[in-house]
Design a protein around this motif. Structure first.
Motif, short mmCIF file in Angstrom:
data_model
loop_
_atom_site.label_atom_id
_atom_site.label_comp_id
_atom_site.label_asym_id
_atom_site.label_seq_id
_atom_site.Cartn_x
_atom_site.Cartn_y
_atom_site.Cartn_z
N MET A 1 0.89 -1.08 0.05
CA MET A 1 -0.09 0.10 0.00
C MET A 1 0.74 1.33 -0.01
O MET A 1 0.41 2.48 -0.33
CB MET A 1 -0.92 -0.10 1.18
CG MET A 1 -0.28 0.15 2.58
SD MET A 1 -1.40 0.35 3.99
CE MET A 1 -2.68 -0.57 3.97
N CYS B 1 -8.16 3.96 -4.90
CA CYS B 1 -8.73 2.76 -3.98
C CYS B 1 -8.69 1.51 -4.81
O CYS B 1 -8.33 1.68 -5.81
CB CYS B 1 -10.35 3.12 -3.96
SG CYS B 1 -11.18 3.49 -5.32
N SER C 1 -7.49 -2.72 -4.16
CA SER C 1 -6.25 -3.50 -3.64
C SER C 1 -5.07 -3.00 -4.25
O SER C 1 -5.03 -2.81 -5.44
CB SER C 1 -6.57 -5.08 -3.97
OG SER C 1 -5.23 -5.81 -3.65
N LEU D 1 -4.99 -1.02 -1.41
CA LEU D 1 -5.80 -0.05 -0.77
C LEU D 1 -7.25 -0.39 -0.38
O LEU D 1 -7.46 -1.55 -1.12
CB LEU D 1 -5.40 1.28 -1.41
CG LEU D 1 -4.29 2.17 -1.73
CD1 LEU D 1 -4.57 3.35 -2.58
CD2 LEU D 1 -3.60 2.29 -0.48
N PRO D 2 -7.87 0.30 0.60
CA PRO D 2 -9.33 -0.24 0.76
C PRO D 2 -9.91 -0.18 -0.44
O PRO D 2 -9.88 0.31 -1.51
CB PRO D 2 -9.70 0.72 1.99
CG PRO D 2 -8.20 1.20 2.49
CD PRO D 2 -7.33 1.28 1.40
N ASP D 3 -10.98 -0.98 -0.57
CA ASP D 3 -12.13 -1.20 -1.43
C ASP D 3 -12.69 0.20 -1.88
O ASP D 3 -12.69 1.18 -1.11
CB ASP D 3 -13.12 -2.16 -1.32
CG ASP D 3 -12.67 -3.56 -1.03
OD1 ASP D 3 -11.58 -3.72 -1.79
OD2 ASP D 3 -13.23 -4.44 -0.58
N CYS D 4 -12.98 0.33 -3.19
CA CYS D 4 -13.63 1.71 -3.68
C CYS D 4 -15.18 1.74 -3.14
O CYS D 4 -15.75 0.74 -2.97
CB CYS D 4 -13.65 1.64 -5.22
SG CYS D 4 -11.95 1.61 -5.87
N LYS D 5 -15.68 2.75 -2.76
CA LYS D 5 -16.91 3.08 -2.35
C LYS D 5 -17.82 3.20 -3.50
O LYS D 5 -17.62 3.88 -4.15
CB LYS D 5 -17.06 3.90 -1.19
CG LYS D 5 -16.33 3.56 0.13
CD LYS D 5 -16.30 4.64 1.21
CE LYS D 5 -15.45 4.23 2.31
NZ LYS D 5 -15.30 5.27 3.26
#
Length: 327
Positions: free
Chosen positions: A309, A319, A321, A323-327
């Protein structure tokens, strides 16, 4: 004892003994002894004994055909002072190296201009000061110019692009200022790898550099600004680009990346847009786009998820992987 054997022995001893062949050229030997004296007769050059053949002295080499000194490679030595003027009086030198000698001071010796047979000039990890001299452009046979890890100041001479055989030019880790010369996009013949990192270079990267197919460009840790997207392109053959820690600003989503690219470092800039989908098709061994203004989902696939990351952190809204998932 057999009388005939004694007679033969006396006959052999009556002939003068053959002299030992000496390879060392007397002129070169005189120059080397003066260089040793000018450097304060350091222990590093203890083998430079005037009573021995200089072709067998430490850190020098003789050409087998001419028996002239063609290499002087002084490295990791406890030597103080300046580069002796005598180095310019070794006309057959092809390699000149003063490397990892922190007490070597002064400027790049002007007599080096006389060494028109030089293929390698390596003056690195020393305390040399002053400008990069224009006369280096006269050394047309140079394949390697290594002036890194010094205290050199001033601007980069545009005339260095007149060196037609350069494989690489190392000017990194100095105190150079000004802009990258426009002429660096006009090298004739061999196109060298260029290392300019850890200086104080300013302004924009000349667009002329986009006209050549470089293999390696390292402009990191300077004060460069503007758009450098022209360094990329589908048809380029570049393998390594390090532009990190500058003030570069362009839309990365519009950049076409060459298949040859294996290392891309863009961290700590002002780059915006999204990551190109083409990144997942590359065989990347190193990748870092952290500390920029990038947005959108990180392309999934290829080698992009093999980097942690920290290669992506501190962007506007990246966002996916790793990194955290996209919203």
């Amino acid at each position: 004892m057999n009388l005939s054997f004694v007679a033969i022995l006396i006959l052999i001893l009556s002939f003068p003994s053959p002299s030992i062949s000496v390879r060392c050229n007397p002129k070169d030997k005189q120059v080397l002894l003066q260089i040793k004296k000018d450097l304060g007769n350091p222990y590093h050059l203890a083998s430079w004994d005037p009573n021995t053949d200089c072709c067998y002295w430490y850190v020098v080499k003789c050409d087998r055909k001419t028996n002239r000194i063609n290499a002087l490679t002084v490295f990791q030595a406890n030597i103080s002072g300046q580069i002796p003027t005598g180095v310019g009086d070794l006309p057959y030198l092809e390699i000149l190296q003063f490397h990892h000698i922190t007490n070597l001071t002064g400027t790049i010796q002007p007599t080096i201009a006389k060494l028109t047979n030089l293929r390698m000039l390596r003056l690195s990890f020393t305390n040399l000061t002053g400008p990069i001299p224009e006369f280096l452009s006269q050394l047309k046979k140079l394949t390697l110019l290594e002036l890194d890890y010094n205290q050199l100041t001033g601007t980069i001479p545009a005339s260095l692009s007149q060196l037609p055989n350069l494989n690489a030019i190392y000017l990194d880790r100095n105190k150079l200022t000004g802009q990258i010369p426009e002429s660096f996009g006009k090298f004739k013949g061999q196109i060298p790898d260029i290392y300019l990192s850890h200086n104080s270079l300013t302004g924009q990267v000349p667009r002329s550099l986009g006209d050549l197919n470089f293999s390696t460009l390292d402009f990191s840790r300077n004060k460069l600004e503007g758009d450098v997207s022209f360094l990329f392109g589908k048809n380029k053959t570049i393998q390594t680009i390090d532009l990190s820690r500058n003030a570069l600003e362009f839309d990365l989503s519009k950049v076409e990346l060459p298949e040859s690219l294996t290392s891309l470092d863009l961290n700590h800039n002002r780059i915006f847009g999204s990551l190109p989908q083409g990144l997942k098709d590359l065989q990347l061994q190193f990748f870092n786009v952290s500390y920029n203004r990038l947005c959108g989902q990180i392309p999934q696939g290829g080698t992009l998820q093999t980097f942690d990351m920290y290669s992506y952190l501190h962007n506007k809204c990246l966002c996916g992987s790793p990194l955290p998932d996209c919203k």
